[in-house]
Motif scaffolding. Structure first.
Motif, short mmCIF file in Angstrom:
data_model
loop_
_atom_site.label_atom_id
_atom_site.label_comp_id
_atom_site.label_asym_id
_atom_site.label_seq_id
_atom_site.Cartn_x
_atom_site.Cartn_y
_atom_site.Cartn_z
N ARG A 154 -0.02 -5.81 10.73
CA ARG A 154 -0.88 -5.79 9.54
C ARG A 154 -0.45 -6.83 8.52
O ARG A 154 -1.27 -7.52 7.93
CB ARG A 154 -0.82 -4.40 8.88
CG ARG A 154 -1.82 -3.40 9.38
CD ARG A 154 -1.70 -2.14 8.55
NE ARG A 154 -2.64 -1.12 9.00
CZ ARG A 154 -2.65 0.12 8.55
NH1 ARG A 154 -1.74 0.49 7.65
NH2 ARG A 154 -3.52 0.98 9.00
N THR A 155 0.84 -6.89 8.29
CA THR A 155 1.35 -7.77 7.25
C THR A 155 1.59 -9.20 7.74
O THR A 155 1.81 -10.09 6.93
CB THR A 155 2.69 -7.24 6.72
OG1 THR A 155 3.63 -7.23 7.80
CG2 THR A 155 2.55 -5.83 6.15
N TYR A 192 5.67 5.87 5.19
CA TYR A 192 5.33 6.45 3.88
C TYR A 192 4.34 5.64 3.04
O TYR A 192 3.74 6.18 2.13
CB TYR A 192 6.62 6.66 3.08
CG TYR A 192 7.55 7.65 3.74
CD1 TYR A 192 7.20 8.99 3.86
CD2 TYR A 192 8.76 7.24 4.29
CE1 TYR A 192 8.04 9.89 4.50
CE2 TYR A 192 9.60 8.13 4.92
CZ TYR A 192 9.24 9.46 5.02
OH TYR A 192 10.06 10.36 5.66
N THR A 193 4.17 4.36 3.32
CA THR A 193 3.27 3.54 2.52
C THR A 193 2.17 2.91 3.37
O THR A 193 0.98 3.16 3.14
CB THR A 193 4.04 2.43 1.77
OG1 THR A 193 5.06 3.03 0.96
CG2 THR A 193 3.11 1.62 0.89
N CYS A 194 2.54 2.12 4.33
CA CYS A 194 1.54 1.44 5.17
C CYS A 194 1.16 2.35 6.35
O CYS A 194 1.34 2.01 7.52
CB CYS A 194 2.12 0.11 5.67
SG CYS A 194 0.87 -1.02 6.33
N VAL A 195 0.63 3.52 5.99
CA VAL A 195 0.32 4.54 6.99
C VAL A 195 -0.91 4.13 7.81
O VAL A 195 -1.66 3.22 7.43
CB VAL A 195 0.09 5.90 6.31
CG1 VAL A 195 1.39 6.38 5.66
CG2 VAL A 195 -1.00 5.82 5.26
N ALA A 196 -1.13 4.83 8.91
CA ALA A 196 -2.12 4.38 9.88
C ALA A 196 -3.55 4.42 9.36
O ALA A 196 -4.27 3.42 9.41
CB ALA A 196 -2.00 5.20 11.16
N ALA A 203 0.25 1.46 -4.11
CA ALA A 203 1.66 1.79 -4.33
C ALA A 203 2.61 0.88 -3.57
O ALA A 203 3.81 1.07 -3.60
CB ALA A 203 1.91 3.24 -3.94
N CYS A 204 2.07 -0.12 -2.89
CA CYS A 204 2.87 -0.96 -2.00
C CYS A 204 3.61 -2.05 -2.78
O CYS A 204 3.00 -2.81 -3.54
CB CYS A 204 1.95 -1.60 -0.95
SG CYS A 204 2.80 -2.75 0.14
N LEU A 205 4.90 -2.14 -2.57
CA LEU A 205 5.69 -3.13 -3.32
C LEU A 205 5.51 -4.55 -2.81
O LEU A 205 5.98 -5.50 -3.44
CB LEU A 205 7.16 -2.74 -3.32
CG LEU A 205 8.03 -3.03 -2.10
CD1 LEU A 205 9.50 -2.89 -2.48
CD2 LEU A 205 7.72 -2.12 -0.94
N PRO A 211 -1.49 -10.02 3.75
CA PRO A 211 -2.82 -10.55 4.06
C PRO A 211 -3.75 -9.53 4.72
O PRO A 211 -4.83 -9.89 5.16
CB PRO A 211 -2.50 -11.68 5.04
CG PRO A 211 -1.32 -11.18 5.80
CD PRO A 211 -0.50 -10.38 4.79
N TYR A 212 -3.32 -8.25 4.80
CA TYR A 212 -4.13 -7.24 5.48
C TYR A 212 -5.54 -7.19 4.87
O TYR A 212 -5.69 -6.98 3.67
CB TYR A 212 -3.44 -5.88 5.35
CG TYR A 212 -4.13 -4.74 6.05
CD1 TYR A 212 -4.51 -4.82 7.38
CD2 TYR A 212 -4.41 -3.56 5.36
CE1 TYR A 212 -5.13 -3.76 8.01
CE2 TYR A 212 -5.02 -2.49 5.99
CZ TYR A 212 -5.38 -2.59 7.32
OH TYR A 212 -5.99 -1.53 7.95
N PRO A 213 -6.57 -7.37 5.67
CA PRO A 213 -7.93 -7.51 5.14
C PRO A 213 -8.62 -6.21 4.72
O PRO A 213 -9.64 -6.24 4.07
CB PRO A 213 -8.70 -8.16 6.30
CG PRO A 213 -7.99 -7.65 7.52
CD PRO A 213 -6.55 -7.57 7.13
#
Length: 219
Positions: A154-155, A192-196, A203-205, A211-213
């Motif tokens: 994703r990232t 805990y953050t980039c969940v499925a 909330a993502c640091l 670049p996740y679209p």
């Protein structure tokens, strides 16, 4: 077949992991263990199971069987009673007893520190071996589970079509100084953050570097 996109530039990787380190300098795995042997067992039991479920089952188990010899003395039937709440528990019990016997007979009861020797143990695949190498022996091994695979792609930190490709991409693209802990930072971020289903982008640091679209609208 879809083309794998290129990884993020080195400068962006550096900033991403700088932030991960600043937020949690010494990330730790969530599987409870007391030594290298119990770590091997816990990770082997965690396949298709949650860490919380494994921890609940192994607390009493490791209190009485924290070495290969003690596990063999407990026996498969005794082990089954402790882990029957874990998925695939019958097959996992057979593997734990078998790997315990090999450790006693071939390694003097000690857990080996080589990937090849670990992977030769029943129920221990490359991911399990890498977890043990990283968590216990301090090697910068990259265990790729579903969380790491999702976050890496994703990232574009370490894109790849399969887990081994992602493992290689982490080794090739994540700055070396961060590779000791990159596995845990990526797992925790994915858990805990980039969940499925609905990543918590607001909330993502690393939201501004990702670049996740399909970021959530609130972000």
């Amino acid at each position: 077949m879809a083309r794998v996109p290129p990884p993020l530039p080195f400068s962006v990787q550096e900033e991403i992991f700088r932030r991960f380190e600043a937020a949690e300098p010494e990330p730790e795995g969530e599987l409870e263990h007391v030594n290298a042997y119990t770590l091997v067992v816990a990770v082997a039991l965690s396949a298709q199971a949650t860490d919380a479920g494994v921890n609940k089952a192994t607390r009493a188990l490791f209190a009485i069987a924290d070495t290969p010899a003690k596990m063999l003395a407990l026996g498969e039937a005794g082990l089954l009673e402790h882990i029957k709440s874990i998925g695939l528990f019958r097959n996992k019990a057979k593997n734990v007893i078998a790997l315990s016997r090999i450790l006693v007979e071939e390694h003097g009861g000690e857990v080996p520190s080589s990937r090849a020797a670990l992977q030769a143990l029943p129920g221990v695949g490359r991911k399990t071996a890498n977890v043990v190498l990283q968590m216990w022996f301090g090697h910068p091994a990259q265990a790729v589970d579903t969380h790491v695979f999702r976050v890496a792609n994703r990232t574009r930190i370490a894109p790849g079509k399969d887990v081994e490709a992602v493992e290689r991409a982490i080794e090739d693209n994540v700055p070396v100084r961060y590779q000791r802990h990159s596995h845990h930072w990526l797992i925790l971020h994915g858990r805990y953050t980039c969940v499925a289903r609905k990543p918590k982008c607001p909330a993502c640091l690393i939201h501004d570097l990702c670049p996740y679209p399909e970021k959530t609208e609130a972000a």
